[in-house]
Write a protein that holds these residues in place. Sequence first.
Motif, mmCIF file in Angstrom:
data_model
loop_
_atom_site.group_PDB
_atom_site.id
_atom_site.type_symbol
_atom_site.label_atom_id
_atom_site.label_comp_id
_atom_site.label_asym_id
_atom_site.label_seq_id
_atom_site.Cartn_x
_atom_site.Cartn_y
_atom_site.Cartn_z
ATOM 1 N N PRO A 68 29.880 32.273 33.857
ATOM 2 C CA PRO A 68 30.220 33.563 34.454
ATOM 3 C C PRO A 68 31.895 33.798 34.400
ATOM 4 N N PRO A 69 32.088 35.170 34.243
ATOM 5 C CA PRO A 69 33.574 35.309 33.975
ATOM 6 C C PRO A 69 34.109 35.530 35.763
ATOM 7 N N ARG A 70 35.526 35.561 35.635
ATOM 8 C CA ARG A 70 36.290 36.141 36.727
ATOM 9 C C ARG A 70 35.720 35.346 38.162
ATOM 10 N N LEU A 71 35.257 34.258 38.005
ATOM 11 C CA LEU A 71 35.299 33.317 39.237
ATOM 12 C C LEU A 71 36.468 33.171 40.079
ATOM 13 N N PRO A 72 36.638 33.113 41.290
ATOM 14 C CA PRO A 72 37.711 32.919 42.199
ATOM 15 C C PRO A 72 38.104 31.521 41.961
ATOM 16 N N GLU A 73 39.342 31.337 42.256
ATOM 17 C CA GLU A 73 40.277 29.978 41.966
ATOM 18 C C GLU A 73 39.608 28.910 42.567
ATOM 19 N N ASN A 74 39.242 29.078 43.740
ATOM 20 C CA ASN A 74 38.598 27.774 44.634
ATOM 21 C C ASN A 74 37.135 27.411 44.236
ATOM 22 N N SER A 130 36.573 27.558 40.492
ATOM 23 C CA SER A 130 36.455 27.328 39.044
ATOM 24 C C SER A 130 36.376 25.936 38.504
ATOM 25 N N ALA A 131 36.257 25.085 39.400
ATOM 26 C CA ALA A 131 36.024 23.656 39.062
ATOM 27 C C ALA A 131 34.347 23.413 39.069
ATOM 28 N N ARG A 132 33.761 24.726 39.742
ATOM 29 C CA ARG A 132 32.166 24.663 39.979
ATOM 30 C C ARG A 132 31.568 25.604 39.007
ATOM 31 N N ILE A 133 32.225 25.939 38.176
ATOM 32 C CA ILE A 133 31.789 27.192 37.343
ATOM 33 C C ILE A 133 30.043 26.827 36.774
ATOM 34 N N ASP A 134 29.716 25.629 36.404
ATOM 35 C CA ASP A 134 28.462 25.092 35.947
ATOM 36 C C ASP A 134 27.617 25.554 36.845
ATOM 37 N N ASP A 135 27.775 25.413 37.961
ATOM 38 C CA ASP A 135 26.849 25.711 39.095
ATOM 39 C C ASP A 135 26.378 26.982 39.395
ATOM 40 N N LEU A 159 24.118 32.825 41.058
ATOM 41 C CA LEU A 159 25.014 33.999 41.181
ATOM 42 C C LEU A 159 24.407 35.261 41.045
ATOM 43 N N ARG A 160 24.790 36.151 42.017
ATOM 44 C CA ARG A 160 24.355 37.595 42.139
ATOM 45 C C ARG A 160 25.510 38.437 42.004
ATOM 46 N N TRP A 161 25.569 39.307 41.363
ATOM 47 C CA TRP A 161 26.436 40.529 41.414
ATOM 48 C C TRP A 161 25.826 41.587 42.210
ATOM 49 N N ILE A 168 45.163 49.691 53.079
ATOM 50 C CA ILE A 168 43.919 49.319 52.870
ATOM 51 C C ILE A 168 43.873 47.716 52.347
ATOM 52 N N GLU A 169 44.497 47.763 51.379
ATOM 53 C CA GLU A 169 44.227 46.314 50.603
ATOM 54 C C GLU A 169 44.951 45.408 51.329
ATOM 55 N N ALA A 170 45.889 45.626 52.374
ATOM 56 C CA ALA A 170 46.673 44.751 53.212
ATOM 57 C C ALA A 170 45.849 43.859 54.119
ATOM 58 N N GLU A 171 44.681 44.660 54.610
ATOM 59 C CA GLU A 171 43.831 43.839 55.224
ATOM 60 C C GLU A 171 42.694 43.243 54.733
ATOM 61 N N LEU A 172 42.387 43.408 53.432
ATOM 62 C CA LEU A 172 41.360 43.190 52.603
ATOM 63 C C LEU A 172 41.665 41.650 51.886
ATOM 64 N N PRO A 173 40.679 40.945 51.449
ATOM 65 C CA PRO A 173 40.904 39.636 50.890
ATOM 66 C C PRO A 173 41.167 40.013 49.443
ATOM 67 N N ASP A 174 41.895 39.209 48.659
ATOM 68 C CA ASP A 174 42.145 39.546 47.342
ATOM 69 C C ASP A 174 40.859 38.676 46.620
ATOM 70 N N ASN A 175 40.712 39.008 45.061
ATOM 71 C CA ASN A 175 39.767 38.350 44.455
ATOM 72 C C ASN A 175 40.097 36.731 44.170
ATOM 73 N N GLY A 176 40.874 36.079 44.551
ATOM 74 C CA GLY A 176 41.384 34.804 44.268
ATOM 75 C C GLY A 176 40.576 33.750 45.142
ATOM 76 N N ARG A 177 39.560 33.924 45.921
ATOM 77 C CA ARG A 177 39.013 32.985 46.630
ATOM 78 C C ARG A 177 37.997 33.538 47.175
ATOM 79 N N ALA A 178 36.722 32.641 47.433
ATOM 80 C CA ALA A 178 35.479 32.809 48.048
ATOM 81 C C ALA A 178 35.566 32.395 49.319
#
Length: 429
Positions: free
Chosen positions: A17-23, A25-30, A250-252, A310-320
Amino acid sequence: MTIKLLAVGDLHLGRRPPRLPENLSARIDDFSPATGWERIIDLAVRERVQAVLLAGDVAESTQDYFEALPRLQAGATRLNDAGIPLLAVSGNHDVDILPRLIDQVPEARLLGAGGEWESVGITGDGNGDAEQVTIWGWSFPAPRVTESPIATLPAPPDRGPHLGLLHCDRDQSQSPYAPVTTEQLRNTGFDGWLLGHIHQPDALHAGQAMGYLGSVVGLDAGEPGPRGPWLVEIRDGRIQRLEQRPLAPLRWERLDVDITGATTGAAVATALSRRLEALGADLTRGADWPDLTALRVRLTGECNLTREAIEAELPDNGRAMGLPGTGQIQWFLEHLRIDTRPTIPLSRLAERDDQPGLLARRLLTLQRAGDDPERRALLEAARQHLQSSMTDSRWRQLPGDDPDPESIAVWLRERGQDALRAMLAQEAD
């Protein structure tokens, strides 16, 4: 006795899968098709199916031979130990690699090698007098096939039921990927057709057993919704059950959130949290849950908040994070779209003789029918502007096709609304 089959669409072993969050990335195969394959084997053994059927594109490409081989071997060995045959046809992606893989996996069988139809009978308990179904398979003989394989399908014997296993492009007459028509499939008289190639699964059920199985795991954000194999049950000579088991790790998902009336970023976060709880309740309703959900969120409704607020209150795409109400499923914000309208109607703003008024008039033009001359002129001007940027040497090497008019219209509308909200907020300040 009931015959159970597990039908598997495009597996694409080797893809991640592409674009997984940083935390994560080590589990990409999962979260890859390889983990989906392991879950398919678990399900097949647990359900005690009589066969597992693979509808082509088992591997992503020839380069994935060493990735796919041990995974296919391990799965086939477990199935064989449980007395479950593994039957497969090759598609356009794995036309070269799948026969080589099958040669190294004696527990598996390739049907229809070289583009020659082949059938195999499956019985409920190994007794020829028991419930029986015949599986017909055809494999790609080359990466490109421009003629319909149905034309060479032999007439089956009277005894049924009969199921076709085929990788093909349905109702696309000019396709180089084994084009077939819906009429051709129906005219075979088969009880069902289990198709590979298109990753969006059809709404299959016992009364409509002809269609695409879909990808096992959504390969990117363009493949949202449930993904997984299909359990087929045959009894009394008929398909009695055809049910998707959405076991993809993984479900989009695409999530619309109405934030009408929100006056703070915190109110937007609350509205999103409520939608996340509803999503969690929906995902945990059945027996199969994803481990991770990638969300493409679109904010809608009437709201004067700027993008920055709006963006100040929402999570970024860097973590799950944990999905509310589930305790087990994680989620991350793959992409955020802000598609909200100002609380003042555009028609009123358009009466003004200033920059907000001009922008409101342009946004109203975008709302017109596709053949409106002013709308077409506006989109053409935008296309030319974008084209001049795309030909810049800094961007020329980026992948992707030129945007179509409606994609440009969406981009203009959302960016125009962003600018209008900012202007109105500046006035209020």
